[in-house]
Design a protein around this motif. Structure first.
Motif, PDB file in Angstrom:
ATOM      1  N   MET A   1      13.068  -8.930   0.379  1.00 37.05           N
ATOM      2  CA  MET A   1      11.703  -8.544   0.770  1.00 37.05           C
ATOM      3  C   MET A   1      11.686  -8.141   2.242  1.00 37.05           C
ATOM      4  O   MET A   1      12.196  -8.855   3.088  1.00 37.05           O
ATOM      5  N   ASP A   4       7.054  -6.446   5.852  1.00 39.54           N
ATOM      6  CA  ASP A   4       5.771  -6.006   5.321  1.00 39.54           C
ATOM      7  C   ASP A   4       5.930  -5.760   3.817  1.00 39.54           C
ATOM      8  O   ASP A   4       6.648  -4.842   3.409  1.00 39.54           O
ATOM      9  N   MET A   6       4.235  -4.334   1.757  1.00 35.68           N
ATOM     10  CA  MET A   6       3.753  -3.052   1.252  1.00 35.68           C
ATOM     11  C   MET A   6       4.773  -1.928   1.460  1.00 35.68           C
ATOM     12  O   MET A   6       4.594  -0.826   0.953  1.00 35.68           O
ATOM     13  N   ILE A   7       5.816  -2.178   2.271  1.00 31.63           N
ATOM     14  CA  ILE A   7       6.793  -1.116   2.532  1.00 31.63           C
ATOM     15  C   ILE A   7       8.018  -1.305   1.635  1.00 31.63           C
ATOM     16  O   ILE A   7       8.638  -2.364   1.646  1.00 31.63           O
ATOM     17  N   PRO A   8       8.341  -0.283   0.836  1.00 29.07           N
ATOM     18  CA  PRO A   8       9.482  -0.422  -0.072  1.00 29.07           C
ATOM     19  C   PRO A   8      10.808  -0.570   0.682  1.00 29.07           C
ATOM     20  O   PRO A   8      10.953  -0.127   1.821  1.00 29.07           O
ATOM     21  N   MET A   9      11.755  -1.211   0.004  1.00 32.41           N
ATOM     22  CA  MET A   9      13.118  -1.266   0.510  1.00 32.41           C
ATOM     23  C   MET A   9      13.885  -0.109  -0.133  1.00 32.41           C
ATOM     24  O   MET A   9      13.726   0.141  -1.329  1.00 32.41           O
ATOM     25  N   TYR A  47       9.263   2.808  -6.548  1.00 35.71           N
ATOM     26  CA  TYR A  47       8.686   3.984  -5.901  1.00 35.71           C
ATOM     27  C   TYR A  47       9.588   5.201  -6.069  1.00 35.71           C
ATOM     28  O   TYR A  47      10.788   5.142  -5.778  1.00 35.71           O
ATOM     29  N   GLY A  52       4.987   8.331  -6.361  1.00 36.90           N
ATOM     30  CA  GLY A  52       4.187   7.109  -6.309  1.00 36.90           C
ATOM     31  C   GLY A  52       4.942   5.907  -6.856  1.00 36.90           C
ATOM     32  O   GLY A  52       6.156   5.955  -7.044  1.00 36.90           O
ATOM     33  N   GLU A  53       4.157   4.858  -7.091  1.00 37.00           N
ATOM     34  CA  GLU A  53       4.729   3.568  -7.456  1.00 37.00           C
ATOM     35  C   GLU A  53       4.218   3.087  -8.807  1.00 37.00           C
ATOM     36  O   GLU A  53       3.071   3.328  -9.156  1.00 37.00           O
ATOM     37  N   GLY A  91      12.581   3.529  -4.048  1.00 37.96           N
ATOM     38  CA  GLY A  91      12.040   2.426  -3.257  1.00 37.96           C
ATOM     39  C   GLY A  91      11.730   1.233  -4.152  1.00 37.96           C
ATOM     40  O   GLY A  91      11.311   1.407  -5.289  1.00 37.96           O
ATOM     41  N   PHE A  96       7.841  -9.713  -7.609  1.00 41.73           N
ATOM     42  CA  PHE A  96       6.503 -10.296  -7.600  1.00 41.73           C
ATOM     43  C   PHE A  96       6.241 -11.021  -8.925  1.00 41.73           C
ATOM     44  O   PHE A  96       6.843 -10.732  -9.943  1.00 41.73           O
ATOM     45  N   GLN A 237      -1.512  -1.707  -8.169  1.00 43.17           N
ATOM     46  CA  GLN A 237      -1.269  -0.779  -7.067  1.00 43.17           C
ATOM     47  C   GLN A 237      -0.533  -1.455  -5.920  1.00 43.17           C
ATOM     48  O   GLN A 237       0.151  -0.796  -5.157  1.00 43.17           O
ATOM     49  N   GLY A 241      -1.880  -8.986  -4.928  1.00 40.25           N
ATOM     50  CA  GLY A 241      -3.228  -9.548  -5.006  1.00 40.25           C
ATOM     51  C   GLY A 241      -4.230  -8.979  -4.023  1.00 40.25           C
ATOM     52  O   GLY A 241      -5.266  -9.582  -3.782  1.00 40.25           O
ATOM     53  N   LEU A 242      -3.967  -7.805  -3.463  1.00 40.92           N
ATOM     54  CA  LEU A 242      -4.877  -7.237  -2.470  1.00 40.92           C
ATOM     55  C   LEU A 242      -5.670  -6.040  -2.988  1.00 40.92           C
ATOM     56  O   LEU A 242      -6.725  -5.722  -2.445  1.00 40.92           O
ATOM     57  N   CYS A 243      -5.187  -5.371  -4.031  1.00 39.16           N
ATOM     58  CA  CYS A 243      -5.834  -4.109  -4.414  1.00 39.16           C
ATOM     59  C   CYS A 243      -6.892  -4.303  -5.492  1.00 39.16           C
ATOM     60  O   CYS A 243      -7.736  -3.439  -5.687  1.00 39.16           O
TER      61      CYS A 243
ATOM     62  N   THR B 287      -8.697  -1.311  -3.578  1.00 40.92           N
ATOM     63  CA  THR B 287      -8.128  -0.075  -3.037  1.00 40.92           C
ATOM     64  C   THR B 287      -7.175   0.543  -4.047  1.00 40.92           C
ATOM     65  O   THR B 287      -6.699  -0.132  -4.955  1.00 40.92           O
ATOM     66  N   ARG B 302       2.030   7.573   2.428  1.00 36.73           N
ATOM     67  CA  ARG B 302       1.403   6.703   1.442  1.00 36.73           C
ATOM     68  C   ARG B 302       0.086   6.221   2.041  1.00 36.73           C
ATOM     69  O   ARG B 302       0.069   5.517   3.055  1.00 36.73           O
TER      70      ARG B 302
END
Lengths: 274, 385
Positions: A1, A4, A6-9, A47, A52-53, A91, A96, A237, A241-243, B287, B302
């Motif tokens: 991980m 961040d 939200m940023i892919p590896m 990704y 997209g993802e 990506g 998760f 997305q 748990g944020l979207c 979002t 993105r």
């Protein structure tokens, strides 16, 4: 991980295997080296550059260094992912979600019921069980596919059925003349003879209707809701748990699932369009 | 009251408010405050007290919002309005945000973080109690979970909050029944209570943080008398007693018990599924991600943008949307806000600001919908509801 989430590896495709029509398995390696650790049942956000993802469960062996995902082409991003070739970049964010209850299954009989591509998120369970076969009782896989040509990992499953102490039972909705196996829905394979109902953990993965009927049949055979687990699917997305997209009533599938104990979600599954 | 018996609260005047703005700017803050744009009060960067909506009052009702004028003698109050279509969410959880950039190189994809840095810390002027409550609700979601949103946390950490106790309640307001206002009690640096009469226009200011106190101590004005503080409290109490609406206290349990209630179809028949309620809601956090590729195919960005559970695409899964009826989507919005939020984040997802009521084009009032859903189903059927 990464720091961040939200940023892919960055990963690289090292192998692309055609499984079925529109279904491929990608073997991935991190560009940065090292190994990717996950627990069976967890998923990654995959990704594709410029597309997209999408959330995809890990389908490979948790003991192996390389990461495997089995993907069916059903939308723009999954279509692009299935067209990746060896050497292409991809990506990865993850892993998760909540895993299958492998620890709880120790010392018990294990029943897996898969429908269609639902076999992919359950394959890591089989790898993990075979790695420590002595810790589990009888292991039965009930697998329903649309037709013989839609049986995922067919050769591998047949091999495991013969040599690795797994009772593999496959059925198809539509047979071909060459098919010698079962025909019909997956619940018709299920029998009291295959497991000790009072000491069994069941794990279900497939379309919701297939999981609900499988759970009902297992209930009838004596397995209680508290011993039945299933993997749910929704639009995702973010994966963290944020979207808000993957909500199922009071839960987030990305955070509280995708693997749930049946009694946690059954009332929610019964409400249409929740 | 301090230990030595002195009272740290002060009474300031409009000039004092300008000094506060100047000092905040000198301290490096970008000041955001209410101002009139296109017939509505919105939150935008402001430099002077003159940008505030002096003498402007908003008339609000379900599906209705109009600005009018208000005078008290010759005085034009600055905070006679309540909340408009904008919310502080715009500044803390922005409508669009670049998350990262990527480039395709020979050695695979290179991801570059689009850090939230580079923006000045912000001072938010005119924040109401319901809006502080809404920020606290979003904090739980975006900053205090297992995977906090880095950008939100950064922006939120730096804000200086100048709150305002509401001197009147709007026609759609129901913060008092949610227990989220109208008195500002926590989560602020400074709190103003505007007092206007024919002779004077002043602000009773209290500090809610050491940083707020440092600003307050040097503002031109005078120490607040006990009388001034008492009047300020009475004014806010009066606001609480005049709320336009009231949310039933058992909203959460009512909704949890009515997932199959026939009234969802009735309200969905009125609802346009436009998503206005989710856009104006100060707690809605959902979002979607969007890929924006460069024309040369080498670079891509993105972006994350606000989405709404009223969009059919919101629940799209291979094959179609899970919530493929208007009733299912309306149910998602209301049950999430008032029932399931509690299980997810340990707080209700609604602060009672009333924006969704005012800005619903067909005037759906969620407090009324909860009452209808609390009516036994048999009754609903017999009444044809």
């Amino acid at each position: 991980m990464t720091a961040d989430p939200m940023i892919p590896m960055p990963f690289r495709v090292v192998r692309q295997r055609h499984e079925l029509r529109n279904v491929v398995t990608l073997t991935l390696e991190p560009e940065a080296g090292g190994r990717f650790s996950f627990q069976p049942g967890q998923f990654n956000m995959l990704y594709h550059f410029g597309m997209g993802e999408v959330p995809i469960s890990v389908s490979g062996d948790p003991a192996k260094r390389r990461l495997r995902h089995t993907i069916r082409s059903v939308g723009a991003v999954t279509h692009a992912l299935t067209r990746l070739r060896k050497g292409d970049g991809v990506g990865v964010r993850g892993p998760f979600g909540a895993p299958w209850p492998l620890a709880e299954a120790e010392g018990r009989d294990v029943v897996l019921a898969a429908g269609g591509l639902g076999m992919a998120p359950l394959r890591p369970v089989l790898y993990a069980v075979m790695a420590r076969r002595e810790r589990y009782g009888r292991v039965t896989l009930y697998y329903g596919a649309r037709s013989p040509a839609d049986i995922l990992y067919r050769k591998q499953l047949e091999r495991w059925g013969k040599r690795r102490g797994i009772d593999v039972r496959i059925t198809v909705d539509k047979a071909t003349p060459a098919w010698r196996g079962h025909v019909g829905v997956v619940t018709r394979l299920m029998s009291r003879e295959h497991f000790a109902a009072g000491n069994t953990i069941a794990m279900l993965c497939g379309p919701e209707v297939m999981m609900r009927f499988s759970a009902q049949t297992l209930n009838r055979l004596g397995v209680s809701d508290g011993r039945i687990y299933l993997s749910m699917e929704r639009n995702m997305q973010c994966g963290i748990g944020l979207c808000g997209h993957c909500q199922l009533g009071p839960t987030f599938i990305c955070r509280d699932g995708p693997v749930y104990r049946l009694d946690e979600v059954l009332p929610l599954m019964k409400v249409r369009g929740l | 009251m301090q230990a030595d018996g002195s009272n740290p609260a002060r009474v300031i005047f409009k000039e004092g408010l300008q000094v506060l703005l100047d000092r905040l700017k000198a301290a490096g803050y970008q000041v955001i405050g209410p101002t009139v744009r296109e017939g509505a009060i919105v939150y935008r960067p402001i430099d002077t007290v003159a940008a505030l909506p002096a003498g402007i009052v908003d008339e609000q009702a379900p599906g209705r919002y109009r600005l009018g004028e208000i005078r008290v003698g010759e005085q034009r109050p600055l905070f006679a309005h309540v909340v408009g279509p904008d919310s502080w969410k715009r500044w803390l959880h922005p409508p669009q945000q670049l998350m990262w950039r990527a480039e395709r190189k020979k050695r695979g994809i290179v991801f570059v973080s689009a850090s939230a840095g580079g923006q000045p810390p912000r001072a938010l002027l005119g924040v109401r109690a319901c809006e502080i409550a809404a920020m606290r609700i979003q904090d739980r979601v975006l900053a205090e979970g297992e995977w906090p949103d880095a950008g939100y946390r950064e922006r939120r950490k730096g804000v200086f909050i100048v709150a305002v106790n509401c001197g009147r309640a709007g026609g759609s307001c129901f913060c008092a029944s949610m227990g989220m206002g109208p008195e500002v009690t926590e989560g602020f640096d400074l709190a103003l209570t505007e007092q206007v009469d024919a002779e004077s226009h002043r602000f009773v200011v209290t500090a809610g943080s050491p940083s707020g106190q440092r600003f307050l101590d040097v503002l031109p004005g005078q120490p607040a008398s006990e009388e001034a503080l008492r009047r300020a409290r009475e004014q806010t109490a009066k606001t609480a007693a005049h709320m336009g609406r009231e949310m039933p206290a058992d909203a959460g349990s009512v909704l949890r018990a009515s997932l199959d209630h026939p009234h969802w179809e009735a309200v969905a028949g009125r609802c346009l599924h436009c998503g206005n309620c989710t856009m104006v809601c100060p707690t809605c956090f959902c979002t979607s991600m969007e890929e924006r590729t460069a024309l040369d195919g080498k670079g891509t960005e993105r972006w994350r943008q606000w989405d709404s559970c009223f969009n059919a695409s919101f629940s799209y899964l291979h094959g179609g949307p899970i919530r493929n009826s208007g009733a299912a989507r309306y149910r998602q919005w209301l049950t999430h806000k008032l029932a399931h939020w509690e299980a997810q984040f340990g707080t209700a997802g609604c602060s009672g600001c009333g924006r969704c009521v005012t800005w619903c084009p067909v005037g759906i009032d969620i407090t009324e919908e909860v009452r209808a859903l609390g009516t036994p189903q048999e009754t609903m059927r017999h009444d044809g509801g």
